[in-house]
Design an enzyme around this catalytic site. Structure first.
Site, mmCIF file in Angstrom:
data_model
loop_
_atom_site.group_PDB
_atom_site.id
_atom_site.type_symbol
_atom_site.label_atom_id
_atom_site.label_comp_id
_atom_site.label_asym_id
_atom_site.label_seq_id
_atom_site.Cartn_x
_atom_site.Cartn_y
_atom_site.Cartn_z
ATOM 1 C CG ASP A 132 -34.892 -69.896 63.485
ATOM 2 O OD1 ASP A 132 -36.173 -69.254 62.765
ATOM 3 O OD2 ASP A 132 -34.135 -69.101 64.164
ATOM 4 C CE1 TYR A 170 -52.286 -65.713 70.208
ATOM 5 C CE2 TYR A 170 -53.119 -66.890 67.767
ATOM 6 C CZ TYR A 170 -52.364 -65.780 68.576
ATOM 7 O OH TYR A 170 -52.608 -64.787 68.110
ATOM 8 C CB SER A 208 -36.780 -66.469 60.759
ATOM 9 O OG SER A 208 -37.020 -66.885 62.095
ATOM 10 C CB THR A 211 -33.009 -60.646 58.924
ATOM 11 O OG1 THR A 211 -34.356 -59.914 58.736
ATOM 12 C CG2 THR A 211 -32.356 -60.496 58.299
ATOM 13 N NE ARG A 212 -28.988 -62.941 61.183
ATOM 14 C CZ ARG A 212 -28.207 -61.977 62.508
ATOM 15 N NH1 ARG A 212 -26.619 -62.908 62.550
ATOM 16 N NH2 ARG A 212 -28.482 -61.840 63.625
ATOM 17 N N GLY A 241 -46.875 -68.091 63.862
ATOM 18 C CA GLY A 241 -45.671 -68.417 63.870
ATOM 19 C C GLY A 241 -44.508 -69.575 64.611
ATOM 20 C CB ALA A 242 -43.200 -72.231 63.042
ATOM 21 C CG ASP A 243 -40.251 -67.001 64.452
ATOM 22 O OD1 ASP A 243 -41.821 -67.247 64.517
ATOM 23 O OD2 ASP A 243 -39.866 -66.284 64.240
HETATM 24 N N1 LIG Z 1 -24.858 -59.948 60.318
HETATM 25 C C1 LIG Z 1 -26.444 -59.705 60.883
HETATM 26 N N2 LIG Z 1 -27.584 -59.700 59.190
HETATM 27 C C2 LIG Z 1 -28.274 -59.483 59.824
HETATM 28 N N3 LIG Z 1 -29.019 -59.009 60.493
HETATM 29 C C3 LIG Z 1 -27.808 -58.583 61.266
HETATM 30 C C4 LIG Z 1 -26.759 -59.372 62.210
HETATM 31 N N4 LIG Z 1 -26.174 -58.976 63.295
HETATM 32 C C5 LIG Z 1 -27.237 -58.480 63.316
HETATM 33 N N5 LIG Z 1 -28.339 -58.423 62.954
HETATM 34 C C6 LIG Z 1 -29.412 -57.358 63.311
HETATM 35 O O1 LIG Z 1 -30.223 -58.623 63.752
HETATM 36 C C7 LIG Z 1 -32.027 -58.595 62.872
HETATM 37 C C8 LIG Z 1 -32.488 -59.560 62.479
HETATM 38 O O2 LIG Z 1 -32.238 -60.631 63.215
HETATM 39 P P1 LIG Z 1 -32.605 -62.439 63.214
HETATM 40 O O3 LIG Z 1 -32.935 -62.570 64.589
HETATM 41 O O4 LIG Z 1 -32.016 -62.484 62.288
HETATM 42 O O5 LIG Z 1 -34.101 -62.426 62.275
HETATM 43 P P2 LIG Z 1 -35.035 -63.146 61.938
HETATM 44 O O6 LIG Z 1 -35.052 -64.573 63.254
HETATM 45 O O7 LIG Z 1 -36.145 -62.432 62.138
HETATM 46 O O8 LIG Z 1 -34.370 -63.334 60.698
HETATM 47 C C9 LIG Z 1 -31.176 -57.234 62.035
HETATM 48 O O9 LIG Z 1 -32.354 -56.786 61.789
HETATM 49 C C10 LIG Z 1 -29.804 -56.969 62.467
HETATM 50 O O10 LIG Z 1 -30.718 -55.387 62.707
HETATM 51 C C1 LIG Z 2 -44.062 -61.972 63.812
HETATM 52 C C2 LIG Z 2 -42.916 -63.296 62.619
HETATM 53 C C3 LIG Z 2 -43.124 -62.400 61.483
HETATM 54 C C4 LIG Z 2 -41.848 -62.945 63.249
HETATM 55 O O1 LIG Z 2 -40.688 -63.848 62.052
HETATM 56 P P1 LIG Z 2 -39.211 -62.731 61.946
HETATM 57 O O2 LIG Z 2 -38.660 -61.403 63.033
HETATM 58 O O3 LIG Z 2 -39.144 -63.873 63.309
HETATM 59 O O4 LIG Z 2 -38.767 -63.383 61.431
HETATM 60 C C5 LIG Z 2 -43.573 -64.613 62.597
HETATM 61 O O5 LIG Z 2 -43.160 -64.783 63.335
HETATM 62 C C6 LIG Z 2 -44.864 -65.579 61.602
HETATM 63 O O6 LIG Z 2 -45.032 -64.560 60.561
HETATM 64 N N1 LIG Z 2 -45.483 -65.098 62.323
HETATM 65 C C7 LIG Z 2 -47.451 -65.436 61.810
HETATM 66 C C8 LIG Z 2 -48.294 -64.574 62.508
HETATM 67 C C9 LIG Z 2 -48.013 -64.436 63.535
HETATM 68 O O7 LIG Z 2 -47.294 -64.802 64.386
HETATM 69 O O8 LIG Z 2 -49.196 -64.298 64.804
HETATM 70 K K LIG Z 3 -36.984 -65.504 64.582
#
Ligand SMILES: Nc1ncnc2c1ncn2[C@@H]1O[C@H](COP(=O)(O)OP(=O)(O)O)[C@@H](O)[C@H]1O
Ligand SMILES: CC(C)(COP(=O)(O)O)[C@@H](O)C(=O)NCCC(=O)O
Ligand SMILES: [K+]
Length: 245
Positions: free
Chosen positions: A7, A90, A9, A11-12, A97-99
């Site tokens: 996955d 849709y 995404s 941030t992570r 977004g794929a997630d």
């Molecule tokens: N160890 C960590 N590293 C980064 N973000 C974390 C962590 N623990 C909690 N978070 C929180 O999770 C959020 C990111 O969530 P996450 O589901 O990983 O995002 P994404 O799916 O967009 O990559 C951050 O904004 C932060 O507030």
């Molecule tokens: C909305 C999002 C930025 C969420 O990403 P995430 O916070 O999980 O990193 C991602 O699903 C995305 O770039 N979507 C494309 C646009 C859409 O879903 O309409």
């Molecule tokens: K995500």
């Protein structure tokens, strides 16, 4: 058969291995900005898998993941054309977004439909799935981390602070006041969006939360029935079973 689920995404980037059961055998993650051929070689060293499924919303990192993993095993990239087991009601399904698609698949399998899944990640996304099940659309709002980071960057005196439960709604310090604004304010945003979704649907559908900030925010939102931290990866596991098995 062992399938690596990814996955990717904003941030992570989360990884796990699916081995034919409904459990995920250990998850781990790399900060998305650190994804490179070198970090992948290091983190995936010794990991044995027969196929990989990638879900990405970060094109630059997706290219690195695709190149790296396709040299090791057959890969599938999750898109709206993947076998999701749900209709996409849709106008432009390719833009979702794929997630979010993975979350929709995960919530139907693990919690049933109709449902709304809220992903508290870099952005917070709400996705509505009808009883059919069909993906109906949703909401995108700034994520809690992004919102507070932005406040710190755009002001001269505001510090960065720990995202945690505020001691009280009425802050007695700058950080306490900011925690209150972030956490209590965010719960308000979630409740109002959920209420509007339910009004629009004319139906009291159940809500499931996932993502990095889910536990902190959901604790104060009684409308959220479950927190399912690995929901996206479970969605990927279900799609992977359709693609590879
Ligand atoms: N160890 C960590 N590293 C980064 N973000 C974390 C962590 N623990 C909690 N978070 C929180 O999770 C959020 C990111 O969530 P996450 O589901 O990983 O995002 P994404 O799916 O967009 O990559 C951050 O904004 C932060 O507030
Ligand atoms: C909305 C999002 C930025 C969420 O990403 P995430 O916070 O999980 O990193 C991602 O699903 C995305 O770039 N979507 C494309 C646009 C859409 O879903 O309409
Ligand atoms: K995500």
């Amino acid at each position: 058969m062992k399938i690596l689920l990814v996955d990717n995404s904003n941030t992570r980037t989360k990884f796990t291995l699916a081995e034919g059961s409904k459990e995920l055998s250990g998850t781990f993650w790399i900060p998305t900005r650190e994804i490179s051929p070198e970090s992948l070689s290091e983190k995936l060293a010794g990991l044995d898998f027969d196929a990989a499924l990638i879900c990405s919303v970060v094109p630059e990192k997706r290219a690195i993941l695709e190149a790296f993993l396709s040299s090791l095993a057959p890969i599938h990239l999750l898109t709206h054309e993947s076998p999701l087991g749900l209709a996409l009601d849709y106008p432009k399904p390719a833009s979702i977004g794929a997630d979010r698609l993975a979350n929709a698949v995960g919530v139907v399998a693990r919690h049933g439909s109709p449902a709304v899944v809220i992903d508290f990640g870099t952005a917070v996304t709400f996705d509505v799935i009808s009883a059919a099940p069909a993906y109906c659309g949703g909401v995108i709002a700034p994520g809690l981390g992004a919102m507070t980071e932005y406040l710190g960057r755009r002001t001269a005196l505001l510090p960065t602070f720990e995202l945690a439960e505020p001691p009280a709604a009425i802050g007695k310090s700058t950080a306490g006041a900011m925690q209150s604004g972030a956490v209590i304010g965010y719960r308000g945003l979630v409740k109002e969006i959920l209420a509007e979704i339910r009004r629009e649907l004319g139906e009291d559908i159940h809500a499931v939360a996932t993502g990095g900030d889910a536990a902190l925010i959901a604790r104060g939102v009684q409308e959220i029935e479950h927190v399912d931290p690995d929901l996206t990866l479970h969605g990927l596991r279900i799609v992977a079973e359709e693609v590879f098995l």
